[in-house]
Motif scaffolding. Structure first.
Motif, mmCIF file in Angstrom:
data_model
loop_
_atom_site.group_PDB
_atom_site.id
_atom_site.type_symbol
_atom_site.label_atom_id
_atom_site.label_comp_id
_atom_site.label_asym_id
_atom_site.label_seq_id
_atom_site.Cartn_x
_atom_site.Cartn_y
_atom_site.Cartn_z
ATOM 1 N N ALA A 49 58.051 34.609 -4.239
ATOM 2 C CA ALA A 49 57.089 35.115 -5.214
ATOM 3 C C ALA A 49 55.821 34.282 -5.253
ATOM 4 O O ALA A 49 54.728 34.801 -5.490
ATOM 5 N N THR A 50 55.962 32.968 -4.984
ATOM 6 C CA THR A 50 54.808 32.069 -5.132
ATOM 7 C C THR A 50 54.507 31.249 -3.880
ATOM 8 O O THR A 50 53.597 30.431 -3.892
ATOM 9 N N SER A 51 55.283 31.426 -2.814
ATOM 10 C CA SER A 51 55.028 30.674 -1.586
ATOM 11 C C SER A 51 55.617 31.421 -0.403
ATOM 12 O O SER A 51 56.411 32.359 -0.572
ATOM 13 N N VAL A 52 55.235 30.992 0.789
ATOM 14 C CA VAL A 52 55.781 31.603 2.001
ATOM 15 C C VAL A 52 56.137 30.489 2.983
ATOM 16 O O VAL A 52 55.402 29.512 3.137
ATOM 17 N N ASP A 53 57.299 30.623 3.617
ATOM 18 C CA ASP A 53 57.745 29.708 4.663
ATOM 19 C C ASP A 53 57.789 30.463 5.976
ATOM 20 O O ASP A 53 58.300 31.592 6.038
ATOM 21 N N ASN B 123 54.865 25.686 5.281
ATOM 22 C CA ASN B 123 54.993 26.243 3.933
ATOM 23 C C ASN B 123 53.624 26.254 3.286
ATOM 24 O O ASN B 123 52.866 25.286 3.391
ATOM 25 N N GLN B 124 53.286 27.378 2.620
ATOM 26 C CA GLN B 124 52.020 27.454 1.912
ATOM 27 C C GLN B 124 52.217 28.209 0.600
ATOM 28 O O GLN B 124 53.024 29.142 0.533
ATOM 29 N N PRO B 125 51.486 27.823 -0.450
ATOM 30 C CA PRO B 125 51.526 28.608 -1.682
ATOM 31 C C PRO B 125 50.927 29.991 -1.461
ATOM 32 O O PRO B 125 50.004 30.150 -0.638
ATOM 33 N N MET B 126 51.440 30.970 -2.170
ATOM 34 C CA MET B 126 50.975 32.338 -2.009
ATOM 35 C C MET B 126 51.530 33.167 -3.161
ATOM 36 O O MET B 126 52.630 32.903 -3.647
ATOM 37 N N GLY C 146 49.712 41.549 -2.808
ATOM 38 C CA GLY C 146 49.957 42.746 -2.011
ATOM 39 C C GLY C 146 50.265 42.436 -0.561
ATOM 40 O O GLY C 146 49.986 41.335 -0.060
ATOM 41 N N PRO C 147 50.828 43.411 0.151
ATOM 42 C CA PRO C 147 51.307 43.149 1.514
ATOM 43 C C PRO C 147 50.211 42.803 2.510
ATOM 44 O O PRO C 147 50.428 41.989 3.403
ATOM 45 N N VAL C 148 49.045 43.404 2.392
ATOM 46 C CA VAL C 148 47.993 43.143 3.373
ATOM 47 C C VAL C 148 47.564 41.677 3.320
ATOM 48 O O VAL C 148 47.504 40.980 4.347
ATOM 49 N N GLU D 138 48.400 38.764 6.182
ATOM 50 C CA GLU D 138 47.311 38.023 6.836
ATOM 51 C C GLU D 138 47.647 36.535 6.865
ATOM 52 O O GLU D 138 47.424 35.847 7.867
ATOM 53 N N GLN D 139 48.188 36.045 5.752
ATOM 54 C CA GLN D 139 48.552 34.629 5.691
ATOM 55 C C GLN D 139 49.738 34.333 6.612
ATOM 56 O O GLN D 139 49.746 33.319 7.318
#
Length: 393
Positions: free
Chosen positions: A84-88, A103-106, A111-113, A117-118
């Motif tokens: 919900a708040t980050s992506v690995d 790992n980055q916050p996100m 939304g998916p687009v 992109e990240q």
């Protein structure tokens, strides 16, 4: 990777090499129900596909020495765990060893687009570092229900804009490889099964407590997804009759009363009402509170924070107790961001489960924290796509 195993015997051999590493023909023969001549035929066919390669001579077992074989060391899988708040994002080899991890916050609500992109930028960064020329497959986890055969999120409560988005198709085109999509907690369960605390257990529950709450269900070594892919959505089991409104539209859901977001809200209320000087100080310093702040305050002995953790653990334990009585698992794994609350949370969950479930179900039931932390989901993603690619087409 274009080749796929031609039959179930080849698929079995590929998965044995994935899970056990390089092995000799003789040792593989001990693990499969094939004659020596049939085994030789299947191994030779796999060598011809390039999925496996020769790997020197095995240790002698008496007589003629057998040759080792291994999965092609150039194969690369991409594991993506969208929270919900980050992506690995991680790259693994065919044996699911992590070669690189970012790992980055996100915010999934963008939304998916924007999220993809990240993800694609992170994948490109890993590729540019020399870890992979390209990817042979990718496994993606998202924090909501997924219609598994199509790889499409369906009405995810905390993911506005994602309903019906063709995740598998869109990412497959961008990455140029096969893609599989699943709920993030299923990937966590697969990661813990492959390389974590559940390595030797065939039937277990993996509960993820983060911004939301979900449960991966593993039966006979396989993830159980239900008829439409929504099995394990325990965050929306009612924990408090006529309780707080939930994002799903109902009231009293477990997720509305104990999740990362609910805990932050309760901690903020405690601070504002003068119930905790520690939380009030953190609120003033940071401008907001999170589960991390509650964990730190609890570690410092803050009574209000400890009470919040125990109350949330009790409610979660009540729900898990019902699952244990119904499913009779051999293990319960607790993971996700809120597990930073540690053994206070675990003790509260254990107390409720052991108190409420039948002794026959809990007599030898370990309830433990996951071992892999944020890498569980990306390893699970690589496991998901390898299960697909190492099955007959």
């Amino acid at each position: 990777m274009t080749a796929r195993p031609a039959n179930a015997h080849q698929a079995r051999l590929l998965k044995l090499l994935r899970d056990g590493g390089p092995n000799s023909r003789a040792q593989l023969g001990d693990q499969v129900d094939l004659s020596r001549s049939k085994l030789a035929v299947e191994v030779d066919r796999l060598l011809e596909t390039g999925l496996v390669v020769a790997d020197g001579l095995a240790a002698s077992r008496g007589g003629r020495r057998s040759h080792n074989i291994r999965l092609n060391p150039e194969l690369r899988f991409l594991g993506v765990d969208i929270g919900a708040t980050s992506v690995d994002v991680a790259v693994t080899n065919a044996e699911l060893e992590t070669l690189g991890h970012l790992n980055q916050p996100m915010d999934v609500r963008e939304g998916p687009v924007a999220v993809f992109e990240q993800v694609l930028a992170m994948a490109a960064k890993l590729r540019a570092s020399g870890l992979a020329e390209g990817f042979d497959g990718a496994g993606i986890g998202v924090p909501g229900p997924v219609r598994f055969p199509e790889g499409i999120p369906v009405a995810p409560p905390i993911m506005p804009g994602w309903d019906g988005f063709p995740v598998r198709e869109a990412l497959s085109q961008e990455l140029g490889c096969p893609v599989m999509v699943d709920n993030d907690v299923n990937l966590m369960a697969m990661g813990e099964q492959h390389a974590g605390v559940a390595r030797t257990v065939a039937d277990f529950l993996c509960v993820k407590i983060g911004t939301g709450i979900g449960c991966g269900i593993v039966v006979g070594g396989e993830v159980y997804r239900g008829t439409t892919g929504s099995a394990g959505d325990i965050g929306h089991i009612q924990a408090v009759p006529d309780g707080r409104p939930c994002a799903c539209g109902n009231r009293g859901c477990l997720e509305a009363h104990f999740s990362g977001a609910a805990l932050a809200r309760d901690a903020t209320e405690a601070a504002q009402q003068g119930l905790s000087a520690e939380l009030a100080s953190r609120l003033e310093t940071n401008g907001g509170l999170s589960a991390v702040d509650v964990a730190a305050a609890a570690s410092a002995g803050d009574a209000a924070s400890l009470d919040l953790i125990r109350e949330g653990g009790n409610r979660t334990g009540q729900v898990i107790a019902g699952l244990v009585s119904f499913f009779n698992p051999g293990l319960v794994v607790i993971g996700g961001g809120v597990t930073g609350l540690g053994h206070t949370l675990l003790a509260a969950i254990r107390t409720q489960v052991y108190r409420q479930s039948l002794p026959l179900a809990t007599g030898n039931l370990p309830i433990v924290l996951g071992e892999l932390g944020p890498t569980a989901g990306v390893i699970g993603g690589a496991r998901l796509i390898s299960d697909h690619l190492f099955s007959p087409a």
